[in-house]
Design a protein around this motif. Structure first.
Motif, PDB file in Angstrom:
ATOM      1  N   ASP A 195     -16.775  -7.737 -18.403  1.00 19.39           N
ATOM      2  CA  ASP A 195     -15.471  -7.098 -18.522  1.00 19.39           C
ATOM      3  C   ASP A 195     -15.527  -5.756 -19.240  1.00 19.39           C
ATOM      4  OD1 ASP A 195     -12.765  -6.914 -18.010  1.00 19.39           O
ATOM      5  OD2 ASP A 195     -12.223  -7.824 -19.934  1.00 19.39           O
ATOM      6  N   ILE A 196     -16.462  -4.913 -18.833  1.00 21.66           N
ATOM      7  CA  ILE A 196     -16.571  -3.602 -19.462  1.00 21.66           C
ATOM      8  C   ILE A 196     -15.702  -2.567 -18.761  1.00 21.66           C
ATOM      9  CG2 ILE A 196     -18.832  -3.959 -20.493  1.00 21.66           C
ATOM     10  CD1 ILE A 196     -20.027  -2.592 -18.028  1.00 21.66           C
ATOM     11  N   GLY A 197     -15.233  -2.887 -17.566  1.00 16.77           N
ATOM     12  CA  GLY A 197     -14.358  -1.979 -16.835  1.00 16.77           C
ATOM     13  C   GLY A 197     -15.083  -0.763 -16.316  1.00 16.77           C
ATOM     14  N   PRO A 198     -14.483  -0.071 -15.366  1.00 13.03           N
ATOM     15  CA  PRO A 198     -15.135   1.129 -14.833  1.00 13.03           C
ATOM     16  C   PRO A 198     -15.044   2.302 -15.809  1.00 13.03           C
ATOM     17  CG  PRO A 198     -12.989   0.859 -13.820  1.00 13.03           C
ATOM     18  CD  PRO A 198     -13.226  -0.351 -14.686  1.00 13.03           C
ATOM     19  N   HIS A 199     -15.990   3.204 -15.683  1.00  8.20           N
ATOM     20  CA  HIS A 199     -15.947   4.454 -16.441  1.00  8.20           C
ATOM     21  C   HIS A 199     -14.775   5.270 -15.918  1.00  8.20           C
ATOM     22  CE1 HIS A 199     -17.154   8.092 -18.476  1.00  8.20           C
ATOM     23  NE2 HIS A 199     -17.092   8.731 -17.321  1.00  8.20           N
ATOM     24  N   ARG A 200     -14.135   5.999 -16.775  1.00 10.66           N
ATOM     25  CA  ARG A 200     -13.042   6.883 -16.381  1.00 10.66           C
ATOM     26  C   ARG A 200     -13.509   8.326 -16.513  1.00 10.66           C
ATOM     27  NH1 ARG A 200     -10.675   3.197 -13.899  1.00 10.66           N
ATOM     28  NH2 ARG A 200      -9.387   1.733 -15.015  1.00 10.66           N
ATOM     29  N   HIS A 201     -13.422   9.051 -15.416  1.00 13.64           N
ATOM     30  CA  HIS A 201     -13.814  10.457 -15.389  1.00 13.64           C
ATOM     31  C   HIS A 201     -13.018  11.226 -16.453  1.00 13.64           C
ATOM     32  CE1 HIS A 201     -15.542  14.005 -13.530  1.00 13.64           C
ATOM     33  NE2 HIS A 201     -14.361  14.563 -13.612  1.00 13.64           N
ATOM     34  N   GLY A 202     -13.713  12.021 -17.230  1.00 18.01           N
ATOM     35  CA  GLY A 202     -13.076  12.818 -18.268  1.00 18.01           C
ATOM     36  C   GLY A 202     -13.204  12.213 -19.657  1.00 18.01           C
ATOM     37  N   ARG A 203     -13.580  10.940 -19.724  1.00 14.84           N
ATOM     38  CA  ARG A 203     -13.828  10.319 -21.028  1.00 14.84           C
ATOM     39  C   ARG A 203     -15.248  10.653 -21.465  1.00 14.84           C
ATOM     40  NH1 ARG A 203     -11.319   4.215 -20.769  1.00 14.84           N
ATOM     41  NH2 ARG A 203      -9.137   4.860 -20.817  1.00 14.84           N
ATOM     42  N   VAL A 204     -15.551  10.371 -22.717  1.00 21.18           N
ATOM     43  CA  VAL A 204     -16.897  10.580 -23.226  1.00 21.18           C
ATOM     44  C   VAL A 204     -17.859   9.752 -22.383  1.00 21.18           C
ATOM     45  CG1 VAL A 204     -18.423  10.184 -25.191  1.00 21.18           C
ATOM     46  CG2 VAL A 204     -16.115  11.084 -25.564  1.00 21.18           C
ATOM     47  N   GLY A 205     -18.972  10.335 -22.029  1.00 20.98           N
ATOM     48  CA  GLY A 205     -19.976   9.649 -21.216  1.00 20.98           C
ATOM     49  C   GLY A 205     -20.249  10.405 -19.932  1.00 20.98           C
ATOM     50  N   TRP A 206     -20.575   9.664 -18.927  1.00 18.45           N
ATOM     51  CA  TRP A 206     -20.957  10.221 -17.630  1.00 18.45           C
ATOM     52  C   TRP A 206     -19.880  11.168 -17.109  1.00 18.45           C
ATOM     53  CZ3 TRP A 206     -25.208   9.243 -14.408  1.00 18.45           C
ATOM     54  CH2 TRP A 206     -25.080   9.665 -13.094  1.00 18.45           C
ATOM     55  N   GLN A 207     -20.284  12.351 -16.666  1.00 18.20           N
ATOM     56  CA  GLN A 207     -19.380  13.292 -15.992  1.00 18.20           C
ATOM     57  C   GLN A 207     -19.668  13.191 -14.494  1.00 18.20           C
ATOM     58  OE1 GLN A 207     -17.448  15.280 -14.392  1.00 18.20           O
ATOM     59  NE2 GLN A 207     -16.627  16.437 -16.080  1.00 18.20           N
ATOM     60  N   HIS A 208     -20.794  13.716 -14.048  1.00 20.02           N
ATOM     61  CA  HIS A 208     -21.248  13.503 -12.676  1.00 20.02           C
ATOM     62  C   HIS A 208     -22.671  14.029 -12.543  1.00 20.02           C
ATOM     63  CE1 HIS A 208     -19.920  17.723 -12.136  1.00 20.02           C
ATOM     64  NE2 HIS A 208     -20.742  17.764 -11.099  1.00 20.02           N
ATOM     65  N   LEU A 209     -23.329  13.597 -11.475  1.00 21.44           N
ATOM     66  CA  LEU A 209     -24.671  14.061 -11.144  1.00 21.44           C
ATOM     67  C   LEU A 209     -24.570  14.817  -9.831  1.00 21.44           C
ATOM     68  CD1 LEU A 209     -27.794  14.057 -11.419  1.00 21.44           C
ATOM     69  CD2 LEU A 209     -27.776  11.856 -10.222  1.00 21.44           C
ATOM     70  N   ALA A 210     -25.067  16.047  -9.800  1.00 25.83           N
ATOM     71  CA  ALA A 210     -25.015  16.867  -8.597  1.00 25.83           C
ATOM     72  C   ALA A 210     -26.380  16.889  -7.922  1.00 25.83           C
ATOM     73  CB  ALA A 210     -24.579  18.283  -8.939  1.00 25.83           C
ATOM     74  N   PHE A 211     -26.392  16.564  -6.643  1.00 25.55           N
ATOM     75  CA  PHE A 211     -27.600  16.651  -5.826  1.00 25.55           C
ATOM     76  C   PHE A 211     -27.528  17.932  -5.010  1.00 25.55           C
ATOM     77  CE2 PHE A 211     -27.209  12.024  -6.424  1.00 25.55           C
ATOM     78  CZ  PHE A 211     -28.491  11.722  -6.849  1.00 25.55           C
ATOM     79  N   ALA A 212     -28.475  18.848  -5.236  1.00 24.62           N
ATOM     80  CA  ALA A 212     -28.545  20.098  -4.484  1.00 24.62           C
ATOM     81  C   ALA A 212     -29.225  19.828  -3.151  1.00 24.62           C
ATOM     82  CB  ALA A 212     -29.321  21.147  -5.273  1.00 24.62           C
TER      83      ALA A 212
END
Length: 135
Positions: free
Chosen positions: A59-76
């Motif tokens: 029950d950790i729930g999904p990460h919410r974009h904009g909170r501390v932690g993962w932002q995103h990973l960009a693949f070029a």
């Protein structure tokens, strides 16, 4: 030697995470290297390893974009067509669309990208930003 050696991502549902990440990483040329009970890793020769781990807590729930932690990973990637292809692969594998493929002139007049997110709130970007032509 790459600057980034490996990236670990934790997901709530490991089998679902494997399905979602495998489609995208395989399309990017990574190979899955054997599954363990609590993780699986993909490698691309001479490049970064990506590991998906099972969550250790319930029950950790999904990460919410904009909170501390993962932002995103960009693949070029090498072309706009490749952005479009990878976007379709991800959506077919169950990733949710955050932003459809489109130009991003606020980054540069050449920047073209799409953004998708998995069930855990993990966001990735497929982007093409070719170098400016020499004058």
């Amino acid at each position: 030697m790459p600057v980034l050696d490996h990236l670990g991502v934790t997901v709530a549902d490991l089998p679902r995470g494997i399905t979602q990440f495998d489609a995208v990483l395989t399309a990017l040329g990574f190979e899955k290297e054997g599954e363990k009970v609590d993780s699986v890793a993909w490698y691309r020769e001479g490049e970064t390893e990506i590991i998906v781990f099972a969550a250790r807590e319930d029950d950790i729930g999904p990460h919410r974009h904009g909170r501390v932690g993962w932002q995103h990973l960009a693949f070029a990637v090498d072309s706009r067509a490749e952005v479009d292809r990878l976007h379709a692969v991800a959506v077919d594998a169950g990733w949710s669309i955050v932003r459809e493929p489109k130009p991003y002139p606020r980054f540069s007049e050449r920047y073209y990208a799409s953004f998708v997110e998995d069930d855990n709130g993990i966001r990735i970007e497929f982007m093409h930003n070719p170098p400016r032509e020499a004058d």
